[in-house]
Design an enzyme around this catalytic site. Structure first.
Site, PDB file in Angstrom:
ATOM      1  N   ASP A 295     -26.495   3.993  43.941  1.00  0.00           N
ATOM      2  CA  ASP A 295     -26.003   4.666  45.139  1.00  0.00           C
ATOM      3  C   ASP A 295     -24.480   4.515  45.247  1.00  0.00           C
ATOM      4  O   ASP A 295     -23.953   3.417  45.054  1.00  0.00           O
ATOM      5  CB  ASP A 295     -26.676   4.015  46.359  1.00  0.00           C
TER       6      ASP A 295
ATOM      7  N   GLU B 192     -31.005  -5.484  27.773  1.00  0.00           N
ATOM      8  CA  GLU B 192     -31.969  -6.557  27.511  1.00  0.00           C
ATOM      9  C   GLU B 192     -33.398  -6.100  27.830  1.00  0.00           C
ATOM     10  O   GLU B 192     -34.351  -6.511  27.208  1.00  0.00           O
ATOM     11  CB  GLU B 192     -31.594  -7.702  28.452  1.00  0.00           C
TER      12      GLU B 192
HETATM   13  C1  GLC Z   1     -25.840   8.018  49.191  1.00  0.00           C
HETATM   14  C2  GLC Z   1     -27.247   8.333  49.622  1.00  0.00           C
HETATM   15  C3  GLC Z   1     -27.231   8.669  51.091  1.00  0.00           C
HETATM   16  C4  GLC Z   1     -26.701   7.486  51.856  1.00  0.00           C
HETATM   17  C5  GLC Z   1     -25.355   7.047  51.329  1.00  0.00           C
HETATM   18  C6  GLC Z   1     -24.974   5.695  51.853  1.00  0.00           C
HETATM   19  O1  GLC Z   1     -25.008   9.118  49.252  1.00  0.00           O
HETATM   20  O2  GLC Z   1     -27.775   9.338  48.828  1.00  0.00           O
HETATM   21  O3  GLC Z   1     -28.507   9.012  51.556  1.00  0.00           O
HETATM   22  O4  GLC Z   1     -26.581   7.808  53.216  1.00  0.00           O
HETATM   23  O5  GLC Z   1     -25.344   6.947  49.936  1.00  0.00           O
HETATM   24  O6  GLC Z   1     -25.734   4.696  51.233  1.00  0.00           O
END
Ligand code: GLC
Length: 490
Positions: A194, A245
């Protein structure tokens, strides 16, 4: 899956994104959960997907649907238990479905023990506290800084309940390596990272300066001192040996300014793939699609890894609605599934679900909604398995979905569900690179091996020749507007 399994399965995989809160409710409390996912694994196997990607199911106040993690190594009780996760991954692997989990390293929840300690004045340097804020804005609207009672400010690129980690602190590095190992030991096959371009901020946290508009919106590619800083690559170089790993892969959610910048995330010593969102933001138009496909393929060449294709996810309005109807959505899907590389599907798109645009404001939960009026809730409405399959779903399903529940589509050969099943099955027969074919304006066509793909985005039907393998809608010896077809040479 173990190391013996070829670890480049992701190169042409169909990966299905599960948004656990909305996917399937195993215990009848109105919120989807891991047992719900477990119950639907046979359905996913019949759909033909190679892998599932689970959006966060970790312990969380759900201030941002779980992208605000309070405990990275546990399951939120609303989603189940670690034992449920083990059951799910065990069964998925029996069905030859790989499992990718989301990792959220840019920020934690404000309920994370480290942030609670930080508020109490302990270990504040694991986050980004300053005596004065700078001019950075939150992606969800408003300032990116919130003041705490003793007068300091902390940085949050997203909601105030999502404080950004300080990746200059060794504890943060050590912690995330442990988190990776924790899930790898439980058998995960990969990670979706993310905000993979966000962890390192420019030295001295320089002001952006007045731009006359919002600094950044979710998923834009502007150059900013809090995104795509060179230091972020050191983190992936630390992570790669751990992934290797276990023979696991990682795909980056990285919104950067150019293909060349994106290429830097990929490689033998960094990550395996990065999402290519250009396809998702392209207009339904032959020319726009072609430009994006050519650009993406060139980019793939640059990174030495096949590209990814996405039409919908939990952050964007569903593509049925973006394109203005199911016919176009199916046509775009058929195009996507014929392209070289991996395709990421978003739960519910195989039922042809559209965006729910009329959710009452008081039910909307997206933290961006209050500050920007933009809300991602409309693509997060629970999946209509059957009429009455959910008791008090956390977001209400529109009545129009009663006609397109999964059980109604199951045995209807013309249903969108069976269309996806067939396309995913037949997709395996595509071989080789794309060779573009000359066609009329508004039409896109290419050959891959002994197959041809034609998409008609013009206003009039176009003639087609060859054996129809499958089409996104009714075809004869002409291809109607808003339709795509896969053809075999006669
Ligand atoms: C990414 C995710 C989104 C979230 C953001 C903050 O863009 O896809 O849903 O709100 O990160 O974590």
């Amino acid at each position: 899956m173990t190391n013996e399994v070829a670890n480049d399965w992701w190169r042409d995989a169909v990966v299905y994104q599960v948004y656990p809160r909305s996917f399937a409710d195993g215990n009848g409390d109105g919120t989807g959960d891991l047992i719900g996912v477990y119950d639907k694994l046979e359905y996913l196997s019949a759909l033909g997907v190679d892998a599932i990607w689970l959006s966060p199911f970790y312990t969380s106040p759900l201030a941002d649907g779980g992208y605000d993690v309070a405990d990275y190594c546990d399951v939120d009780p609303r989603f189940g238990t670690l034992a449920d996760f083990d059951l799910l991954i065990g069964r998925a692997h029996e069905l030859n479905i790989r499992v990718i989990v989301d990792i959220v390293p840019n920020h934690s929840s404000s309920e994370h023990p480290w942030f609670r300690e930080a508020l109490a004045g302990i270990g504040r340097d694991r986050y980004i506290f300053r005596d004065q804020p700078n001019d950075w804005e939150s992606i969800f609207g408003g300032p990116a800084w919130t003041q705490v009672p003793d007068g300091q400010w902390y940085l949050h690129l997203f909601d105030p309940s999502q404080p950004d980690f300080n990746w200059s602190h060794p504890d943060v590095h050590a912690f995330f390596k442990d988190v990776l190992r924790f899930w790898l030991q439980r058998g995960v096959d990969g990670f979706r990272i993310d905000v993979a371009h966000g962890m390192i901020k420019a030295d001295g946290l320089p002001d952006v300066g007045a731009l006359g508009h919002r600094q950044i919106e979710l998923m834009t590619t502007a150059e900013l001192p809090y995104f795509d800083q060179d230091g972020v690559h050191e983190i992936y170089r630390e992570w790669r040996p751990i992934l290797d790993e276990y023979g696991a892969m990682a795909v980056a959610e990285a919104w950067v300014s150019s293909p060349a910048r994106l290429a830097r995330y990929i490689g033998r010593d960094e990550l395996h793939q990065a999402f290519n969102f250009d396809f998702m933001v392209a207009e339904f138009d032959a020319k726009s699609f072609r430009v994006v496909i050519e650009k993406s393929l060139a980019e793939a060449e640059l990174v030495g890894a096949p590209t990814t294709w996405v039409l919908s996810n939990h952050d964007k309005p569903r593509h049925v609605t973006r394109y203005g109807g199911l016919a176009r959505a199916r046509a775009a899907t058929l195009l996507m599934l014929s392209l070289p590389g991996s395709a990421y599907l978003y739960n519910g798109e195989e039922l042809g679900l559209d965006e729910v645009t009329d959710l009452p404001p008081e039910l909307r939960e997206d933290p961006a909604f209050l500050r920007t009026g933009e809300s991602r809730d409309g693509c997060r409405v629970p999946i209509p398995w059957a009429e009455g399959a959910w008791t008090n779903p956390w977001l209400p399903m529109p009545a129009r979905w009663d006609a397109i529940t999964a059980d109604k589509q199951e045995h209807d050969p013309g249903s969108t569900l069976n269309f996806y099943r067939q396309a995913i099955r037949l997709r395996r027969g595509f071989r080789g690179d794309i060779q573009w074919l000359d066609v009329a304006d508004g039409v896109l066509s290419f050959r891959r091996g002994d197959r041809r793909v034609v998409l008609n985005t013009s206003q009039s039907p176009v003639p087609i020749e060859g054996t129809v393998l499958m089409a996104s809608g009714p075809v004869t010896d002409t291809l109607p507007p808003d339709t795509a077809v896969w053809l075999a040479d006669r």
